[in-house]
Design a protein around this motif. Structure first.
Motif, PDB file in Angstrom:
ATOM      1  N   VAL A   1       0.838  -1.206   0.000  1.00  0.00           N
ATOM      2  CA  VAL A   1       0.000   0.000   0.000  1.00  0.00           C
ATOM      3  C   VAL A   1       0.870   1.252   0.000  1.00  0.00           C
ATOM      4  O   VAL A   1       0.573   2.230  -0.683  1.00  0.00           O
ATOM      5  CB  VAL A   1      -0.960   0.008   1.213  1.00  0.00           C
ATOM      6  CG1 VAL A   1      -1.724   1.313   1.282  1.00  0.00           C
ATOM      7  CG2 VAL A   1      -1.913  -1.164   1.126  1.00  0.00           C
ATOM      8  N   ALA A   2       1.997   1.203   0.745  1.00  0.00           N
ATOM      9  CA  ALA A   2       2.847   2.389   0.814  1.00  0.00           C
ATOM     10  C   ALA A   2       3.518   2.676  -0.519  1.00  0.00           C
ATOM     11  O   ALA A   2       3.741   3.828  -0.875  1.00  0.00           O
ATOM     12  CB  ALA A   2       3.892   2.214   1.911  1.00  0.00           C
ATOM     13  N   ARG A   3       3.877   1.625  -1.273  1.00  0.00           N
ATOM     14  CA  ARG A   3       4.675   1.826  -2.473  1.00  0.00           C
ATOM     15  C   ARG A   3       3.865   1.950  -3.763  1.00  0.00           C
ATOM     16  O   ARG A   3       4.383   2.411  -4.763  1.00  0.00           O
ATOM     17  CB  ARG A   3       5.696   0.690  -2.635  1.00  0.00           C
ATOM     18  CG  ARG A   3       6.756   0.702  -1.562  1.00  0.00           C
ATOM     19  CD  ARG A   3       7.483   2.001  -1.472  1.00  0.00           C
ATOM     20  NE  ARG A   3       8.498   2.175  -2.506  1.00  0.00           N
ATOM     21  CZ  ARG A   3       9.184   3.291  -2.675  1.00  0.00           C
ATOM     22  NH1 ARG A   3       8.959   4.336  -1.921  1.00  0.00           N
ATOM     23  NH2 ARG A   3      10.081   3.371  -3.616  1.00  0.00           N
ATOM     24  N   LEU A   4       2.613   1.482  -3.753  1.00  0.00           N
ATOM     25  CA  LEU A   4       1.816   1.567  -4.978  1.00  0.00           C
ATOM     26  C   LEU A   4       0.808   2.718  -4.844  1.00  0.00           C
ATOM     27  O   LEU A   4      -0.149   2.598  -4.081  1.00  0.00           O
ATOM     28  CB  LEU A   4       1.079   0.248  -5.241  1.00  0.00           C
ATOM     29  CG  LEU A   4       1.987  -0.976  -5.381  1.00  0.00           C
ATOM     30  CD1 LEU A   4       1.161  -2.239  -5.584  1.00  0.00           C
ATOM     31  CD2 LEU A   4       2.969  -0.803  -6.527  1.00  0.00           C
ATOM     32  N   PRO A   5       1.036   3.806  -5.573  1.00  0.00           N
ATOM     33  CA  PRO A   5       0.213   5.008  -5.391  1.00  0.00           C
ATOM     34  C   PRO A   5      -1.293   4.732  -5.549  1.00  0.00           C
ATOM     35  O   PRO A   5      -2.101   5.255  -4.777  1.00  0.00           O
ATOM     36  CB  PRO A   5       0.711   5.943  -6.491  1.00  0.00           C
ATOM     37  CG  PRO A   5       2.075   5.461  -6.812  1.00  0.00           C
ATOM     38  CD  PRO A   5       2.080   3.986  -6.573  1.00  0.00           C
TER      39      PRO A   5
END
Lengths: 296, 276
Positions: free
Chosen positions: A119-123
């Motif tokens: 979730v943090a890395r995929l906008p």
């Protein structure tokens, strides 16, 4: 060190000395405090605070403002805990609750870590799920208990479901904010030294996000423990064994105020002990290793 | 603008074959965004850096220096034109050291080797050697926060050099993006001298971006002046024969003269932006 128009040039031999001198002058000085003083400043104030609370309690009891069945004496509660210890029930009660909380928490960590990273890395995912994850944190986990009972009946699965629903979002949230706070330069350096997405996550992103991740885990533990107590209080059945929550509920059913307070104190004690004995030392070690120990 | 071009001495590709190219850019353009709001950062840049050559890219803000370095480092792709790099992995050094705060100095230097999959013993040996090279032998176990700014930047230099030691074949190339810009004057002076020493010792090609003319004159064999928005090559000065640092750069009156000349050209480029 004769200066010329194009900048002062230093002779090769002198250069080493000047460089060494600069290093010696510029290196940050670390000031250590003796361990006993550190221990004193860290241990004495909370002990004094606890003693003060007990003193106020004792005074209130002595003033007899409330009847004994509403406010028992500190000694009566101590007696109750003493009985639990002498009878040996305390160990089984603690074991039932603590092993569930730890098992639930570890499962939450295993689930939340990859999810949080994704979730943090995929906008796109971040925009879609991020607010939901943050919002879930403000949902009291007691609210999940009725749903979990209908899904799983009065089984341990109910309890674990409530624990996971409580702690997974807060661990994810901690990891997400940890990743957000990673300086972009570090990930750039990671790419510049040739790390692909997975190597970069392993060698740069995760370690860099560790302080935020740890804070998330700490909060996740608190949520696990709280959710577990909520579940144990409400879901009461012989199949589930007797944990701290059930002990608390039984004391209420028996109208034993000293039993209720003893159970509350034990719940508090477990929460604080894990925080102080597990999370605090790990956190301090991590922050100190990065020169960020000012806070702790 | 003509004044700039006139002042240029152009020793470019005439005497090439004796030394191979470490990098070669041909007609490289890079624009960001599309349509009328697109920004052209680089426009038709031709630049060749030979093996072991020390080139300073000089320019004011907006000259696309960082874009150019990113292209050479493989962190970005040109819109048109080609970038040929004769290196497995160019080493990059930024203005900030960018050290991993949870790793000791030595483990920071080991990072590129770890990414490349080298064994523990080999990594350690290379890291110790490079730390010795930047005069930080024996300091390897300290964490970044226990080091001074200059020491951190030297660890970053050692780590960048480690990129050239990953076993990948090719010519070593070091890209530096204003690496001393954030340091105090004394430390910068020392580090410039240290960089020249390390360059001579390793024979790596260096592309050094700066906006400081004196720094460029002190360090470079060749200074390349870039214009701003869009970035184009508008001038070149060869300050030393390309012999790997055997000869010192222009000092004294000659140095002052060339510094003045380059500064005038840089001013000319900058003031042309205020006129329209």
């Amino acid at each position: 060190m004769a200066g010329t128009e194009t900048g002062s040039r230093v002779e090769p031999d002198g250069l080493a000395d000047v460089a060494a001198g600069l290093d010696a002058l510029d290196t940050p000085v670390e000031r250590g405090t003796p361990w006993w003083r550190a221990a004193l400043t860290r241990v004495v104030p909370p002990v004094v605070a606890v003693l003060a609370v007990v003193a106020v309690w004792q005074a209130l009891w002595a003033a007899a403002i409330w009847p004994e069945f509403k406010l028992p004496a500190p000694a009566a509660v101590g007696e109750h805990v003493g009985d639990l210890v002498r009878g040996g029930e305390i160990w089984s009660v603690l074991w039932v609750s603590v092993h569930r909380a730890i098992l639930g928490f570890l499962t939450a960590v295993i689930i939340a870590t990859p999810l949080g990273l994704l979730v943090a890395r995929l906008p796109l995912l971040r925009n879609a799920v991020g607010p939901l994850v943050t919002g879930l944190q403000s949902l009291p986990s007691v609210a999940w208990v009725p749903a979990a009972i209908l899904w799983f009946g009065l089984t341990p699965a109910t309890i674990y479901a409530v624990v996971l629903l409580g702690s997974v979002p807060s661990i994810m949230n901690g990891l997400m904010s940890g990743v957000d706070q990673v300086p972009p330069l570090l990930t750039r350096v990671g790419r510049a030294v040739g790390a692909g997405p997975f190597t970069s996550a392993r060698l740069v992103l995760l370690p860099a996000a560790l302080p935020g991740y740890l804070a998330g885990c700490k909060q996740g533990w608190a949520f696990s423990w709280r959710s577990l107590m909520a579940a144990e209080l409400i879901a009461n059945s012989p199949q589930l064994g007797v944990g701290l929550g059930q002990t608390l509920d039984q004391a209420r059913a028996l109208n034993s105020m000293s039993g209720v307070i003893a159970a509350i104190l034990l719940i508090l004690l477990v929460g604080i002990s894990i925080e102080l004995l597990v999370f605090r030392p790990v956190e301090r070690r991590v922050l100190r290793g990065r020169g960020l120990a000012g806070a702790l | 603008m003509t004044a700039v071009t006139d002042a240029t001495t152009s020793p470019q590709d005439a005497d090439v074959p004796e030394r191979e190219f470490a990098v070669r850019l041909r007609g490289v353009s890079r624009s960001f965004g599309v349509g009328p709001r697109a920004v052209v950062a680089l426009d038709g840049v031709d630049l060749a850096v030979r093996a072991g050559e020390f080139v300073c890219l000089l320019g004011a803000s907006g000259c696309g220096k960082s874009t150019l370095l990113n292209l050479v480092a493989g962190l970005d792709e040109p819109t048109t034109g080609s970038v040929d790099v004769a290196t497995g992995r160019p080493a990059v050094m930024f203005q900030e050291p960018g050290l991993m705060p949870w790793l000791s100095a030595r483990r920071n230097v080991e990072l590129p080797l770890r990414v490349a999959g080298l064994g523990r013993a080999e990594r350690r040996a290379v890291a110790e050697e490079l730390l010795d090279l930047v005069r930080l032998g024996g300091q390897g176990s300290r964490r970044p926060h226990q080091l001074s700014g200059g020491m951190r930047q030297r660890v970053a230099l050692a780590r960048a050099l480690a990129c050239t030691r990953t076993g990948a074949t090719g010519l070593p190339l070091l890209l530096m993006d204003e690496p001393f810009g954030a340091l105090d004057a004394i430390t910068r002076d020392i580090l410039q001298a240290e960089l020249l020493r390390v360059w001579r010792a390793t024979g790596t090609a260096v592309v050094f971006v700066t906006h400081d003319v004196r720094e460029a004159v002190r360090l470079a064999e060749r200074v390349v002046l870039l214009s701003s928005r869009p970035g184009r090559v508008v001038g070149e000065w060869r300050l030393r024969p390309g012999d790997g640092g055997g000869t010192a750069g222009p000092t004294g009156a000659a140095g002052a003269e060339v510094t003045e000349e380059i500064t005038a050209a840089l001013r000319e480029v900058i003031s042309s932006h205020g006129r329209h």
